[in-house]
Design an enzyme around this catalytic site. Structure first.
Site, mmCIF file in Angstrom:
data_model
loop_
_atom_site.group_PDB
_atom_site.id
_atom_site.type_symbol
_atom_site.label_atom_id
_atom_site.label_comp_id
_atom_site.label_asym_id
_atom_site.label_seq_id
_atom_site.Cartn_x
_atom_site.Cartn_y
_atom_site.Cartn_z
ATOM 1 N N HIS A 207 -6.794 10.213 -2.755
ATOM 2 C CA HIS A 207 -6.212 10.047 -1.302
ATOM 3 C C HIS A 207 -7.055 10.586 -0.352
ATOM 4 C CE1 HIS A 207 -2.201 9.491 0.862
ATOM 5 N NE2 HIS A 207 -3.160 8.859 1.701
ATOM 6 N N ASP B 225 0.820 -1.015 -0.119
ATOM 7 C CA ASP B 225 0.038 0.091 0.109
ATOM 8 C C ASP B 225 0.871 1.196 0.009
ATOM 9 O OD1 ASP B 225 -2.782 1.121 0.210
ATOM 10 O OD2 ASP B 225 -1.526 2.154 1.920
ATOM 11 N N LYS C 103 -1.805 6.116 -4.664
ATOM 12 C CA LYS C 103 -3.006 7.352 -4.322
ATOM 13 C C LYS C 103 -2.681 8.501 -5.049
ATOM 14 C CE LYS C 103 -3.551 4.945 0.069
ATOM 15 N NZ LYS C 103 -2.067 4.338 0.229
ATOM 16 N N TYR D 55 3.566 9.732 0.410
ATOM 17 C CA TYR D 55 4.459 9.244 1.431
ATOM 18 C C TYR D 55 6.154 9.478 1.246
ATOM 19 C CZ TYR D 55 0.285 6.388 2.625
ATOM 20 O OH TYR D 55 -0.869 6.231 2.876
#
Length: 332
Positions: A125, A58, A92, A63
């Site tokens: 997201h 994931d 995302k 990130y």
């Protein structure tokens, strides 16, 4: 038991069970969360996870670690541990690209970083849209603070217009499935009512202190798979062990765990998968990665499930995105 390839790398033969998405594709019911996995750590964690047997990663552009994850994937494919077809990779669309004109270029950035030709599941997201030029002015640590001037920081973008661009990604083979994250039920319903492709997956905070019963029932009714981030209650948010709100310190979990010779974390993950919810625990420690994967050799009784269900009486949302509360389309 495992088999060995010619390079001497252990290849697990017991992958996680899979659920079937509403488009007929399969998603492993256990995945590796990569949020807050630091550079220099996340690549090693992904390599360890793939060696252990994880096949679901994931990820998210937000990130800031997809390039290192891509290197780890490339290495394990070269070693013969996995093929691309073995993997299920989620990414995302970040808030600063949450507008129709940015969708294709942004997914291409993730594809390049991850060193893959397609993404298995691509999510919006969150429904909040942030102006890219404002986002880029900020250091990483500042991006999750309350903006001083919301009117110039946020865009008022209809998520449905973004969704239609996501549908085009499926048509063109860049992504296999699309879905949503951190959306409210009315926002999801609007996509269902007016979209051409039905969301395959909804990812939200979900754990025994905050079981998301309403959205879980909504997803089951509409044949959408639910995924849980923070599945063990994000214990890192509570500092020292035993701090108020630490889900892992609920005494009932210890009692249930001792019966099955499992840890409280394993009990919580098993509780999710028995509800057909995809669990996405995050760790960069090899022993915890292995522990989180060893949840398929026991089952919880109906009574034990009910005990864990009762823990929600003490709970509350941990991730409320309060800093974005002034944004159009704030979901909570």
């Amino acid at each position: 038991m495992a088999v060995w390839n010619p390079q001497g790398v252990t290849i697990p033969d017991t992958p996680a069970p899979q659920l079937t998405l509403n488009n007929g594709l399969k998603i492993p019911i256990l995945g590796l969360g990569t949020w807050q996995a630091k550079p220099g750590e996340v690549g090693r964690a992904v390599e360890d996870a793939l060696d252990i047997g994880y096949r679901h990663l994931d990820c998210a552009l937000l990130y800031d670690n997809e390039a290192e994850i891509g290197e780890a994937i490339k290495k394990k494919i070269a070693q013969g541990v996995i093929t691309r077809r073995d993997l299920f990779i989620t990414s995302k669309l970040p808030p600063a690209a949450n507008d129709p004109a940015s969708v294709r270029g942004t997914v291409e950035i993730s594809l390049k970083a991850l060193k893959i030709q397609y993404i298995d599941l691509y999510l919006i997201h969150c429904p909040v849209s942030i102006r890219k030029e404002e986002w880029q002015k900020l250091e990483s640590a500042e991006r999750f603070a309350k903006p001083a001037h919301p009117a110039q920081y946020f865009n008022d973008v209809d998520p449905l217009t973004v969704w239609k661009e996501m549908e085009n990604l499926v048509d063109d083979g860049l992504v296999k499935s699309i879905g949503l994250s951190n959306f409210s039920i009315p926002q999801i319903q609007r996509i269902l009512d007016h979209g051409r492709i039905k969301p395959a997956n909804i990812q939200v905070e979900c754990h025994a202190h905050f079981p998301q019963d309403d959205i879980w029932a909504f997803c089951r009714k509409n044949s959408i798979i639910l995924s849980a981030y923070a599945p063990i209650g994000s214990p890192a948010r509570f500092g020292s062990a035993g701090s108020p709100g630490d889900l892992l310190k609920e005494p009932q979990l210890t009692v249930i765990g001792k019966k099955h010779r499992k840890t409280p974390a394993q009990v919580l993950l098993r509780w999710l998968i028995e509800r057909d919810i995809v669990a996405l625990p995050k760790s960069t420690h090899q022993n915890r990665l292995r522990e989180n994967f060893e949840i398929f050799d026991f089952k919880l009784s109906q009574e034990e499930m009910q005990i864990i269900n009762s823990l929600q009486e003490h709970g509350r949302r941990l991730f409320d995105f309060e800093m974005w509360k002034d944004a159009p389309n704030y979901p909570f």
